[in-house]
Structure formats: structure tokens, C-alpha cells
Design an enzyme around this catalytic site. Structure first.
Site, PDB file in Angstrom:
ATOM      1  N   TYR A  95       0.845  -1.186   0.000  1.00 12.95           N
ATOM      2  CA  TYR A  95       0.000   0.000   0.000  1.00 12.95           C
ATOM      3  C   TYR A  95       0.886   1.242   0.000  1.00 12.95           C
ATOM      4  CZ  TYR A  95      -4.213   2.628   0.134  1.00 12.95           C
ATOM      5  OH  TYR A  95      -5.211   3.489  -0.222  1.00 12.95           O
ATOM      6  N   ARG A 148      -9.649  11.229  -7.697  1.00 12.85           N
ATOM      7  CA  ARG A 148      -8.661  11.920  -6.855  1.00 12.85           C
ATOM      8  C   ARG A 148      -7.887  10.851  -6.081  1.00 12.85           C
ATOM      9  NH1 ARG A 148      -7.168  12.908  -2.180  1.00 12.85           N
ATOM     10  NH2 ARG A 148      -8.871  11.650  -1.324  1.00 12.85           N
ATOM     11  N   LYS A 166      -6.712  -1.446  -0.882  1.00 12.80           N
ATOM     12  CA  LYS A 166      -7.500  -1.205   0.339  1.00 12.80           C
ATOM     13  C   LYS A 166      -8.104  -2.500   0.861  1.00 12.80           C
ATOM     14  CE  LYS A 166      -7.582   3.320   1.227  1.00 12.80           C
ATOM     15  NZ  LYS A 166      -7.417   3.969   2.540  1.00 12.80           N
ATOM     16  N   GLU A 237     -14.048   5.312  -2.224  1.00  9.76           N
ATOM     17  CA  GLU A 237     -12.623   5.596  -2.054  1.00  9.76           C
ATOM     18  C   GLU A 237     -12.093   6.476  -3.174  1.00  9.76           C
ATOM     19  OE1 GLU A 237      -9.019   5.614  -0.261  1.00  9.76           O
ATOM     20  OE2 GLU A 237     -10.732   4.501   0.534  1.00  9.76           O
ATOM     21  N   ASP A 238     -11.445   7.568  -2.807  1.00 10.92           N
ATOM     22  CA  ASP A 238     -10.704   8.430  -3.734  1.00 10.92           C
ATOM     23  C   ASP A 238     -11.556   8.984  -4.875  1.00 10.92           C
ATOM     24  OD1 ASP A 238      -8.484   8.311  -2.203  1.00 10.92           O
ATOM     25  OD2 ASP A 238      -7.347   6.961  -3.487  1.00 10.92           O
ATOM     26  N   ASP A 260     -13.915   6.334   3.106  1.00  8.98           N
ATOM     27  CA  ASP A 260     -12.701   6.275   3.916  1.00  8.98           C
ATOM     28  C   ASP A 260     -11.942   7.594   3.898  1.00  8.98           C
ATOM     29  OD1 ASP A 260     -10.710   4.934   5.514  1.00  8.98           O
ATOM     30  OD2 ASP A 260      -9.460   4.883   3.729  1.00  8.98           O
ATOM     31  N   ASP A 261     -11.957   8.310   2.789  1.00  9.77           N
ATOM     32  CA  ASP A 261     -11.258   9.591   2.727  1.00  9.77           C
ATOM     33  C   ASP A 261     -11.886  10.617   3.662  1.00  9.77           C
ATOM     34  OD1 ASP A 261      -9.516   8.808   0.462  1.00  9.77           O
ATOM     35  OD2 ASP A 261     -11.417   8.710  -0.608  1.00  9.77           O
ATOM     36  N   ASN A 400       0.002  12.440   0.988  1.00  5.58           N
ATOM     37  CA  ASN A 400       0.884  11.383   0.497  1.00  5.58           C
ATOM     38  C   ASN A 400       0.653  11.206  -1.005  1.00  5.58           C
ATOM     39  OD1 ASN A 400      -1.387   9.397   0.172  1.00  5.58           O
ATOM     40  ND2 ASN A 400      -1.445   9.494   2.402  1.00  5.58           N
TER      41      ASN A 400
END
Length: 550
Positions: A95, A148, A166, A237-238, A260-261, A400
């Protein structure tokens, strides 16, 4: 499918059942494997030794990532045995930060399909397409549209590496059985010109649709999941910031979903802030926050921090007054006309400024939080400014991969003269300064979302709530030993991640039952309850039982 239904090469080609050189003589005879594998019977320990030896020949973490994904494609249990044997070593490979490079090159290092790819061109047929997935009891779908990815922006289909990674962490960190996990890419195009012209790009070669078209497609997907996989929780996610916030609000009170973000990032930062307050001898409600970045991560963080401060006695209005935000256009203040609806609640009366140091001197935050995706933006002037205001400034550089971190651990400790309480979104090594050794923590969501996943899996929770993330944050914070907290470490050591997640999942599961959201019988001991649901990357018991039955 069980091993008793597989024979010969079809068994060896099934990653979830393949034991490779660990099949016993009895199994080889029974399943037509004689001559198809070497004439030995090795233990998992010997196989793991071979994996480690082969990994040692790789020069980069990307090469190690490719090797491990190839191992997963051929032997699922040996893959997880490897990751779980040394999580502190392998989580950064499978990851973050390696996953960022892997995503940028996803179409170039692609070997074979994993998960599902659902294109907007299939609108009207989503339910039928979902039925193509061979596992009927899917409990989690991690879905992205690649809008994103980490701090990399819109990378379209290359973002599929994130849902894959994930869900691997659900299993490697918290023991959620992998057969119940489905990574998915919702392909509605990309606005990334580089990938649109890359001959090896794996997604639709069209620009993204309007928000209305996208949400209509997502509506069909979410509704189809309820029909095809009725026990499934959807993990968003993202997605782009506005979409992440709006889609969560669109579904959270109706279906079992979370982002999760928005929520996972908030949970791990809350855990860090709880421990930062312990170090300072203060309370969370005493903090004054200034965010650099006001997208989905920042908004999610702010919302959960405010909820936690309300639990400590503040009103919601008082809690929100302690949260300030700064984005690419400067300080978010009440005169701004360019704000999203979810940003306006943090737009306080203040004179406009586009200088972050000026904002620090005026607002006088106790904590600065970087979710900007812009590396190096916590400059020496920024760190010195917040250090002049606070004896123990809290500096969280959360963006990150590594090159996007707002500042490094060494910079934070050096520029603050060793007074900073610091964590980052990536792992930095210990820092030696002025005779002291500081242990920078990694505010990584993998402390939180796999435990939430295990709790939801075990309880069959009908909803995921913010309170579950607050409980998870408090559990993670409580698991940092006092001697490490004294060295500034805000999060537990990654080497013990499975036990951390078990204890955290048990506390979340208890809350699920107390909230009336569980759909199974309440256990007497929640830790035992969670352990009963753990996936174990072992061959012997399962395959021996199935062989006997056959």
C-alpha cells in the site's frame, strides 16, 4: 467453491485454493495433481522462506509490489501469510507509499484482472453485470472512479490499484476473509490528457460526464448492489472532494456505506489528536485547528473532530468556531463567494489573506493539519510561526505519497527545536535531535477502516455511523504504550497491527449492538466474537477437512 470441486490444473489455477508445493500426497492423488507439482510436500514456513529469498533479489519496492501481486494471483493464502508475517515491512510495499507509483503505472504493469470494471456505457445493465462476479456473498465493495487518487489527482482507470490495495488491508490488517471482498472501478472517463492518449491506458477514452450524469450512474450502481449483494457495505474511495462529500450524504442514511477519505482519515487523525492532548495534558476541546486544504479529507476531519469535541462538552457551534481552513485561494472566511456548501460552516468572520503564516499569527492555532496534497507547504516560516505561539505545537502533515507531505519529520522537529508533536500520512524514520530520539507516527487509515470493516462483517451492521469512527479512534489511541507516547509516537507500532485491529473492532462491534444496528445475536465477549470471524492464512485445517469430506 471448495477444493472437492476442483481437479488438476483448475485447482492449481484457483488462487484461493492453490497450495502449490504444500499439497500432501493424499491430496495429489485425490485431485489429479501427481506430476503437475514437484514431488515434495513443503510447509508454509518453507514456502515463506522462498518468497523472502526471491523478494531479496528485487531492487525496488515497485518490483516487490509486482512480485507480491503476482503471488496473490497464484496463491492467495501464501500472499497473506507473507504480508501478515511482518506488517511493518510489507504494508508500505503493498500500500502507501508504493501504491502511488503502482497506480501511475497501472496499465503498464497490469498482469491479469482483479475485481470488476463497471463502465458508464453499461448504464441500465448494472445489476446483470454484477451477477457476473462468481462470489455471491460479497460483504464489501471498495469502489473508486479514479477522480482523486492519493495526492495524484485524476488518474482514471489507473486508480483501480487503490480499491485492490485497500481490500487487501481489510484482510492483512484485520482478518476479514478475502472471498467476501470486491474491488471495483466505476469508469466514467477521465480528464487526464496523458492517459487519454496512452495506448496502454485501460479505461474509457472520454472525458468525465456532468455531475448529474455521474450521480445517476452511481444511483443505479448502489441500488443494484442492494439487490445482488444484500449484505454488502459500499466503501467509497478516492472520489473528487465534492463528489466524496455529496455521495456520502446522498446514501449514508439509507444504505450501508462509508467514505474512507472522509471518515477513515478523520478517525485516524482524531486518534492522533487524542494522544497529542494526552502528551500536552490538555483536552481535545481545548484545541484550535487550522487546516491547509479544504477538500473531502479536510471536511471529514473537521466534522469528526467537532463531533468528538461536542462529546467533551462543547456545543456544535463552539466546536466549529475552533476549526479554520485555508485552501488554494486563501483563508476560508465569510466574505468568500467561491465555497462549496460543506465549506461554508467553517467560513468565519476574518479579514481575507492568502498567506498561511499570516493566518497562523492571527488565528493562533494549537494544531496545523496538512491535507493539501502539496509537498513542502509547511515551510520553516510556518513551523516557526506555530511554534512561537505554542509550547508543544501539533503538526500533522498528512498528504501522500512521500513527496506530497507538507513537511518531513526531521524538518518539523528541527524547525520547532524539538517541541513539535508530529505525525505524517507516510512513515518517516526516527529523528535524533538535541540528544533526544523522536518517533514520528504515521496517520494511516489502515489503523481504522479494516477494524470498521471487521466490526461490520461480524455484526452484519445495517449502517456505518460517524460514532463508529470516533469509537475506533479512541480504541486506537488507547493502544499506544506510555513509553512510546513519551517519545511523541501518536499511533501504535505497526508490527502489532492485527491485534490492534481486533481490539478496535471489538469496541466498534459493541457500539454497533448498543446502537441497534447489528443483525446477529449479541455475544458475551466481543473480543472472542471478533476472533471467531478472523481469516487465517493457513492451508492445513481447511483443506484437510474438505479432502476428508470429499
Amino acid at each position: 467453491m471448495s477444493i472437492s470441486q476442483k481437479h488438476g490444473l483448475s485447482l492449481l489455477q484457483d488462487s484461493s485454493l492453490n497450495k502449490s508445493t504444500a499439497f500432501t500426497e493424499e491430496e495429489k492423488q485425490l485431485h489429479g495433481l501427481v506430476g503437475l507439482v514437484p514431488d515434495v510436500t513443503e510447509t508454509e514456513g518453507i514456502q515463506l522462506q522462498r518468497v523472502m529469498q526471491q523478494l531479496a533479489t528485487k531492487d525496488t519496492d515497485l518490483e516487490r509490489y509486482i512480485y507480491l501481486i503476482n503471488l496473490l494471483d497464484h496463491n492467495e493464502r501464501l500472499f497473506y501469510r507473507t504480508i501478515m508475517s511482518d506488517p511493518a515491512r510489507f504494508l508500505p510495499i503493498v500500500y502507501d507509499p508504493t501504491i502511488g507509483e503502482a497506480c501511475l503505472r497501472f496499465g503498464h504493469i497490469y498482469r491479469q484482472p482483479r475485481g470488476m470494471y463497471l463502465s458508464i456505457t453499461r448504464r441500465g445493465k448494472v445489476k446483470e453485470i454484477l451477477k457476473n462476479w462468481p462470489q455471491r456473498d460479497v460483504r464489501f465493495i471498495c469502489v473508486t472512479n479514479g477522480g482523486r487518487i492519493l495526492g495524484l489527482g485524476d488518474i482514471g482507470a489507473n486508480g483501480m490499484g487503490i480499491p485492490i490495495g485497500k481490500l487487501q488491508l481489510y484482510t492483512a490488517c484485520a482478518g476479514v476473509p478475502p472471498q467476501h471482498l470486491l474491488p471495483m472501478y466505476l469508469d466514467a472517463g477521465t480528464n487526464n490528457e496523458q492517459y487519454l492518449h496512452d495506448p496502454l491506458y485501460l479505461g474509457l477514452r472520454k472525458t468525465r460526464p456532468s455531475t448529474e450524469d455521474l450521480y445517476s450512474f452511481v444511483d443505479e450502481f448502489v441500488e443494484a448492489v442492494q439487490k445482488v449483494f444484500p449484505k454488502c457495505c459500499i466503501h467509497f474511495e478516492d472520489w473528487t472532494g465534492a463528489d466524496a462529500v455529496h455521495l456520502l450524504e446522498r446514501y449514508r442514511n439509507k444504505y450501508c456505506v462509508y467514505n474512507d477519505d472522509v471518515q477513515g482519515t478523520a478517525g485516524i487523525v482524531l486518534a492522533g489528536m487524542i494522544n497529542a492532548a494526552k502528551i500536552k495534558g490538555t483536552k481535545l476541546r481545548d484545541e484550535n485547528f487550522l487546516f491547509l486544504g479544504a477538500g473531502s479529507a479536510g471536511i471529514g476531519l473537521a466534522g469528526l473532530l467537532c463531533s468528538a469535541m461536542v462529546e467533551e462538552g462543547l456545543t456544535l457551534e463552539q466546536a466549529r468556531s475552533r476549526v479554520h481552513m485555508f485552501d488554494i485561494n486563501g483563508l476560508i472566511e465569510s466574505a468568500r463567494k467561491d465555497l462549496f456548501d460543506f465549506q461554508r460552516i467553517y467560513a468565519h468572520k476574518h479579514s481575507p489573506t492568502r498567506d498561511f503564516v499570516t493566518a497562523i499569527k492571527s488565528i493562533r492555532p494549537t494544531t496545523i493539519i496538512g491535507v493539501s496534497t502539496a509537498g513542502g507547504t509547511f515551510t520553516q516560516a510556518v513551523v516557526e510561526a506555530v511554534s512561537q505561539i505554542n509550547e508543544r505545537p501539533v503538526i500533522l502533515a498528512l498528504s501522500n505519497p512521500t513527496e506530497h507531505a507538507e513537511c518531513t519529520a526531521e524538518q518539523a522537529y528541527t524547525w520547532s527545536k524539538g517541541r513539535a508533536i508530529y505525525a505524517a500520512g507516510v512513515q518517516f524514520p526516527p529523528v535524533h535531535f538535541n540528544g533526544q530520539t523522536f518517533l514520528p507516527g504515521q496517520a494511516n487509515n489502515f489503523y481504522i477502516f479494516p477494524a470498521i470493516g471487521m466490526a461490520v462483517f461480524a455484526t452484519q451492521a445495517s449502517r456505518v455511523t460517524d460514532q463508529m469512527f470516533i469509537q475506533a479512534a479512541r480504541a486506537v489511541a488507547d493502544l499506544v504504550p506510555a513509553q512510546l507516547l513519551a517519545q511523541g509516537l501518536l499511533y501504535p507500532p505497526q508490527s502489532g497491527i492485527l491485534e490492534i485491529e481486533i481490539q478496535t473492532a471489538a469496541r466498534v462491534a459493541k457500539l454497533v449492538f448498543e446502537s441497534g444496528l447489528a443483525q446477529v445475536k449479541r455475544p458475551e465477549d466481543f473480543v472472542v466474537f471478533i476472533r471467531e470471524h478472523l481469516y487465517k492464512p493457513e492451508y492445513a485445517t481447511e483443506l484437510a477437512a474438505e479432502t476428508t469430506a470429499a
